[in-house]
Design a protein around this motif. Sequence first.
Motif, PDB file in Angstrom:
ATOM      1  N   GLU A 186      47.437  44.257  44.914  1.00 29.69           N
ATOM      2  CA  GLU A 186      46.129  45.021  44.657  1.00 29.69           C
ATOM      3  C   GLU A 186      44.969  43.664  44.806  1.00 29.69           C
ATOM      4  OE1 GLU A 186      45.811  48.034  43.440  1.00 29.69           O
ATOM      5  OE2 GLU A 186      47.866  48.090  43.972  1.00 29.69           O
ATOM      6  N   GLY A 187      45.346  42.567  45.392  1.00 30.97           N
ATOM      7  CA  GLY A 187      44.646  41.462  45.558  1.00 30.97           C
ATOM      8  C   GLY A 187      44.003  41.351  46.872  1.00 30.97           C
ATOM      9  N   GLN A 188      43.470  40.249  47.400  1.00 28.73           N
ATOM     10  CA  GLN A 188      42.590  40.028  48.579  1.00 28.73           C
ATOM     11  C   GLN A 188      43.697  39.739  49.435  1.00 28.73           C
ATOM     12  OE1 GLN A 188      43.319  36.895  49.210  1.00 28.73           O
ATOM     13  NE2 GLN A 188      43.320  35.847  47.274  1.00 28.73           N
ATOM     14  N   SER A 189      43.173  39.822  50.875  1.00 29.48           N
ATOM     15  CA  SER A 189      44.184  39.678  52.026  1.00 29.48           C
ATOM     16  C   SER A 189      45.158  38.441  52.111  1.00 29.48           C
ATOM     17  CB  SER A 189      43.295  39.734  53.273  1.00 29.48           C
ATOM     18  OG  SER A 189      42.451  38.468  53.379  1.00 29.48           O
ATOM     19  N   ASP A 190      44.627  37.362  51.771  1.00 26.62           N
ATOM     20  CA  ASP A 190      45.598  36.254  51.510  1.00 26.62           C
ATOM     21  C   ASP A 190      46.621  36.529  50.644  1.00 26.62           C
ATOM     22  OD1 ASP A 190      46.034  33.355  52.767  1.00 26.62           O
ATOM     23  OD2 ASP A 190      45.976  33.073  50.640  1.00 26.62           O
ATOM     24  N   ALA A 191      46.142  36.926  49.282  1.00 30.32           N
ATOM     25  CA  ALA A 191      47.305  37.185  48.357  1.00 30.32           C
ATOM     26  C   ALA A 191      48.339  38.167  48.818  1.00 30.32           C
ATOM     27  CB  ALA A 191      46.379  37.510  46.976  1.00 30.32           C
ATOM     28  N   MET A 192      47.787  39.216  49.372  1.00 27.48           N
ATOM     29  CA  MET A 192      48.626  40.331  50.087  1.00 27.48           C
ATOM     30  C   MET A 192      49.536  39.677  50.862  1.00 27.48           C
ATOM     31  SD  MET A 192      46.169  43.509  50.364  1.00 27.48           S
ATOM     32  CE  MET A 192      47.416  44.820  50.564  1.00 27.48           C
ATOM     33  N   ARG A 193      49.372  38.941  51.859  1.00 29.32           N
ATOM     34  CA  ARG A 193      49.888  38.352  53.045  1.00 29.32           C
ATOM     35  C   ARG A 193      50.976  37.384  52.627  1.00 29.32           C
ATOM     36  NH1 ARG A 193      45.921  37.483  55.810  1.00 29.32           N
ATOM     37  NH2 ARG A 193      45.340  35.310  55.306  1.00 29.32           N
ATOM     38  N   ASN A 194      50.559  36.504  51.357  1.00 28.11           N
ATOM     39  CA  ASN A 194      51.408  35.643  51.012  1.00 28.11           C
ATOM     40  C   ASN A 194      52.094  35.863  49.688  1.00 28.11           C
ATOM     41  OD1 ASN A 194      51.131  33.224  53.309  1.00 28.11           O
ATOM     42  ND2 ASN A 194      48.967  33.452  52.606  1.00 28.11           N
ATOM     43  N   VAL A 195      51.771  36.950  48.936  1.00 24.00           N
ATOM     44  CA  VAL A 195      52.520  37.411  48.016  1.00 24.00           C
ATOM     45  C   VAL A 195      52.292  36.322  46.669  1.00 24.00           C
ATOM     46  CG1 VAL A 195      54.652  38.465  46.720  1.00 24.00           C
ATOM     47  CG2 VAL A 195      54.288  38.519  49.353  1.00 24.00           C
ATOM     48  N   TYR A 196      51.137  36.123  46.157  1.00 22.38           N
ATOM     49  CA  TYR A 196      50.720  35.621  44.763  1.00 22.38           C
ATOM     50  C   TYR A 196      49.806  36.373  44.035  1.00 22.38           C
ATOM     51  CZ  TYR A 196      46.876  33.852  47.714  1.00 22.38           C
ATOM     52  OH  TYR A 196      45.426  33.572  48.010  1.00 22.38           O
ATOM     53  N   PRO A 197      49.973  36.319  42.601  1.00 21.17           N
ATOM     54  CA  PRO A 197      48.802  36.772  41.945  1.00 21.17           C
ATOM     55  C   PRO A 197      47.646  35.914  41.341  1.00 21.17           C
ATOM     56  CG  PRO A 197      50.583  35.720  40.551  1.00 21.17           C
ATOM     57  CD  PRO A 197      50.865  35.288  41.959  1.00 21.17           C
ATOM     58  N   CYS A 198      46.655  36.559  41.190  1.00 21.64           N
ATOM     59  CA  CYS A 198      45.546  35.984  40.752  1.00 21.64           C
ATOM     60  C   CYS A 198      44.918  36.326  39.423  1.00 21.64           C
ATOM     61  CB  CYS A 198      44.373  36.155  41.685  1.00 21.64           C
ATOM     62  SG  CYS A 198      44.690  34.962  43.689  1.00 21.64           S
ATOM     63  N   PHE A 199      44.269  35.485  38.734  1.00 24.02           N
ATOM     64  CA  PHE A 199      43.418  35.848  37.754  1.00 24.02           C
ATOM     65  C   PHE A 199      41.967  35.812  37.947  1.00 24.02           C
ATOM     66  CE2 PHE A 199      40.514  34.457  34.123  1.00 24.02           C
ATOM     67  CZ  PHE A 199      41.055  35.301  33.191  1.00 24.02           C
ATOM     68  N   TYR A 200      41.324  36.980  37.627  1.00 23.42           N
ATOM     69  CA  TYR A 200      39.855  36.895  37.858  1.00 23.42           C
ATOM     70  C   TYR A 200      39.035  37.102  36.647  1.00 23.42           C
ATOM     71  CZ  TYR A 200      40.880  37.925  42.629  1.00 23.42           C
ATOM     72  OH  TYR A 200      41.217  37.724  43.880  1.00 23.42           O
ATOM     73  N   GLU A 201      37.838  36.243  36.248  1.00 20.35           N
ATOM     74  CA  GLU A 201      36.804  36.714  35.323  1.00 20.35           C
ATOM     75  C   GLU A 201      35.558  36.977  36.125  1.00 20.35           C
ATOM     76  OE1 GLU A 201      36.411  34.308  31.550  1.00 20.35           O
ATOM     77  OE2 GLU A 201      34.864  33.606  32.843  1.00 20.35           O
ATOM     78  N   ILE A 202      34.995  38.235  35.834  1.00 18.54           N
ATOM     79  CA  ILE A 202      34.212  38.988  36.997  1.00 18.54           C
ATOM     80  C   ILE A 202      33.199  39.381  35.934  1.00 18.54           C
ATOM     81  CG2 ILE A 202      33.426  40.458  38.681  1.00 18.54           C
ATOM     82  CD1 ILE A 202      36.722  40.465  39.401  1.00 18.54           C
ATOM     83  N   SER A 203      31.914  39.301  36.068  1.00 16.54           N
ATOM     84  CA  SER A 203      30.599  39.850  35.613  1.00 16.54           C
ATOM     85  C   SER A 203      30.326  41.085  36.678  1.00 16.54           C
ATOM     86  CB  SER A 203      29.482  39.039  35.143  1.00 16.54           C
ATOM     87  OG  SER A 203      29.091  38.472  36.111  1.00 16.54           O
ATOM     88  N   TYR A 204      29.869  42.354  36.297  1.00 20.58           N
ATOM     89  CA  TYR A 204      29.332  43.295  36.958  1.00 20.58           C
ATOM     90  C   TYR A 204      28.061  43.768  36.446  1.00 20.58           C
ATOM     91  CZ  TYR A 204      34.176  44.167  38.343  1.00 20.58           C
ATOM     92  OH  TYR A 204      35.496  43.951  38.694  1.00 20.58           O
ATOM     93  N   GLN A 205      26.862  43.604  37.387  1.00 19.10           N
ATOM     94  CA  GLN A 205      25.606  44.414  37.053  1.00 19.10           C
ATOM     95  C   GLN A 205      25.193  45.250  38.258  1.00 19.10           C
ATOM     96  OE1 GLN A 205      21.999  42.036  36.834  1.00 19.10           O
ATOM     97  NE2 GLN A 205      23.180  39.999  37.770  1.00 19.10           N
ATOM     98  N   ARG A 206      24.414  46.275  38.012  1.00 20.08           N
ATOM     99  CA  ARG A 206      23.862  47.006  38.939  1.00 20.08           C
ATOM    100  C   ARG A 206      22.714  46.336  39.723  1.00 20.08           C
ATOM    101  NH1 ARG A 206      23.877  52.752  39.239  1.00 20.08           N
ATOM    102  NH2 ARG A 206      25.120  52.741  37.246  1.00 20.08           N
ATOM    103  N   GLY A 207      23.072  46.526  40.985  1.00 16.85           N
ATOM    104  CA  GLY A 207      21.742  45.912  41.890  1.00 16.85           C
ATOM    105  C   GLY A 207      20.397  46.848  41.804  1.00 16.85           C
ATOM    106  N   ARG A 208      19.381  46.380  42.340  1.00 14.97           N
ATOM    107  CA  ARG A 208      18.171  46.992  42.388  1.00 14.97           C
ATOM    108  C   ARG A 208      18.446  47.845  43.692  1.00 14.97           C
ATOM    109  NH1 ARG A 208      14.813  45.186  38.953  1.00 14.97           N
ATOM    110  NH2 ARG A 208      14.880  43.003  38.141  1.00 14.97           N
TER     111      ARG A 208
END
Length: 229
Positions: free
Chosen positions: A207-229
């Motif tokens: 479920e990750g980005q392309s490099d993680a998918m290709r090389n098979v490793y997990p990632c932890f993310y801390e993400i904030s989300y806000q609506r843009g203008r």
Amino acid sequence: MRYKLNLFLTLAMAITFAFTSCEDEDTYAERRKTERSQISSFLNNGVQVKDTDTGEDLLNVPGGINVISESAFLSNDSTTDVSRNEYVLFNSSGIYMQIVRKGSGEKLAEGSSATVICRYTEFNIAADTIQSSNNTMSTEVLPEKMICQNIYGTLTASFISGVMMSLYQSSSVPSGWLEPLRYINLGRQGSSTGEIALVRLIVPSTEGQSDAMRNVYPCFYEISYQRGR
């Protein structure tokens, strides 16, 4: 004779391909097994990364993560208890999510689209290091901007700009980044009482980005989300 020779060569190539495929599958299966072990260790131990110059925390994820089921998550108004270090596990994807703040505003409604601005830190669990971030002084002018769509329950998104797009040379947004959009609100920090949604994710390679998918490793993310203008 030429026909028999060609047939032999074709069969030989097919057998070679079959053995190679099996070896690749075995290797991938082993790497996925290692990945699951890495995630399990992260759930137990968490991580703390400090700035070597200032001593301030760049990332502080407590260990002893309390994993709850989707049914428990949904029955509790799609929330996770941060004080109990709860993360919900989505069995179909293998994503773990903690909603730190649900955010103000409204969810991304079905049949609608929005520009979403994200601040994030990406931690490579396998390498035990922060891999990318737009929370540093050098990248603070590069928030991730993406166009998100809710096509009647199916979420899609594409990066417009930002560190992720530049680093991985792709406009594709990791599937793991989209899961929170089903549960958080997209608002703006327009007042002292407003708040921007903040989540923590453990994202397997599938479920990750392309490099993680290709090389098979997990990632932890801390993400904030806000609506843009």
